[in-house]
Design an enzyme around this catalytic site. Structure first.
Site, mmCIF file in Angstrom:
data_model
loop_
_atom_site.group_PDB
_atom_site.id
_atom_site.type_symbol
_atom_site.label_atom_id
_atom_site.label_comp_id
_atom_site.label_asym_id
_atom_site.label_seq_id
_atom_site.Cartn_x
_atom_site.Cartn_y
_atom_site.Cartn_z
ATOM 1 N N GLU A 1 0.780 -1.208 0.053
ATOM 2 C CA GLU A 1 0.097 -0.025 0.187
ATOM 3 C C GLU A 1 0.967 1.305 0.162
ATOM 4 O O GLU A 1 0.585 2.047 -0.532
ATOM 5 C CB GLU A 1 -1.239 0.023 1.246
ATOM 6 N N THR B 1 -5.144 7.106 -5.363
ATOM 7 C CA THR B 1 -5.143 7.445 -4.082
ATOM 8 C C THR B 1 -4.233 8.409 -3.581
ATOM 9 O O THR B 1 -4.728 9.342 -2.880
ATOM 10 C CB THR B 1 -4.917 5.991 -3.403
#
Length: 315
Positions: free
Chosen positions: A128, A181
């Protein structure tokens, strides 16, 4: 066992009031991966179907998560990873988390489970970090543990798993635009007012209480975001109308899934979830905007092993 085929579920993070700390695992949407032992040490990405992603291990979230895990344990062999993407990158339902979590889950199984699922979260977070610049756990935790998860702390990592009320369903619509993101994070403010923070804390606490007590009305009242949604919603076409439509058709609450552009709604019962899906679809049909839609119960298991690790047909 020399080869394993796994289902890597999609997830919804934030859940309106729980930015970077709350997430849930979906049952019906997700990727698939095949991981096998190799005589060549290290990690190699050998096949990617359904997405244009890098094969270089250090540039792929699955590869980075796997390498982080293998740095902590000695092995006599390496691993090859095949990735079959059904979750589009930048969709807001945990595409990078599915890959990162799937890689460490599969390798852990082939190694005889030296790590618990909670321990795997730390390694998956490194994937991530590559994807968004931030090692957050709100997607990888529910992907690995199933149900709802609350990240009380990232350092040290402290995750609480919460069972889902039995009749809770999620409807997710993904307008076919990509919202990275990192871009969605760039619009956020670094400070918030005390008034907004107090409201947000109340909603987070009430949402967790609603999940534990299976109080659907309380869950609905708590799905309110004072801080992030007002800033990010302008990046999503038709957001206000989609949310209004979901609520008018029986949703307990609705908001941005992860960093967007997907929009989620939670509801009591599949019949209501299907009704919401039909109404959401009508909005984007009217706007002539392509979309994907998912209706799903909450996945209590998270990552799971699939039978027959044979070749998977192309997406």
């Amino acid at each position: 066992m020399n080869e394993i085929k796994i289902f890597c579920p999609a997830t919804i993070a934030n859940l309106s009031c729980g930015f970077d700390v709350l997430g849930l695992c979906l049952q019906t949407a997700g990727d698939e991966m095949i991981i096998r032992k190799s005589q060549i040490k290290g990690v190699r990405i050998t096949k990617i179907v359904g997405a244009d992603l890098p094969f270089e291990t250090e540039r792929n979230v699955a590869g980075v998560a796997a390498l982080a895990m293998l740095e902590t344990i000695e092995t006599e062999f390496g691993f090859e990873i095949e990735i079959y993407k059904h979750i589009k990158a930048g969709s807001g339902i945990g595409s990078s988390a599915a890959s990162a979590s799937g890689a460490v889950f599969g390798i852990n199984e082939l190694l005889g489970r030296p790590f618990t699922r909670k321990e795997l979260v730390l390694f998956a977070m490194q994937g991530e970090k590559l994807a968004s610049g931030n090692a957050h756990a709100d997607n990888v935790a529910p992907a690995l543990l199933g149900g709802f998860t609350l990240v009380r702390s990232s350092n040290p990592l402290d995750i609480i798993r919460i069972e889902s009320p039995s009749e809770l369903y999620a409807t997710v619509v993904h307008p076919q635009i990509e919202l990275k993101t990192s871009d969605a994070r760039s619009v956020l403010k670094q400070t918030v007012s005390l008034k907004s923070a107090i409201t947000q804390w109340g909603n987070v606490g009430a949402l967790v209480a609603g999940l534990y007590t299976q109080d659907y009305d309380l869950i609905g009242r708590s799905l309110h975001d004072e801080i992030v949604e007002p800033l990010r919603s302008v990046l999503i076409p038709g957001f206000d109308l989609i949310k209004k439509t979901a609520l008018e058709n029986g949703a307990l609450g609705s908001g941005i899934s992860g960093s967007g552009p997907s929009i989620f709604a939670l509801s009591k019962g599949k019949e209501t979830a299907d009704k919401i899906a039909k109404a959401m679809s009508a909005v984007y049909d009217q706007m002539k905007l392509p979309y994907e839609i998912h209706v799903s119960s909450i996945n209590p298991e998270g990552m799971k092993i699939l039978p027959n690790p044979a070749k998977i047909e192309a997406c």
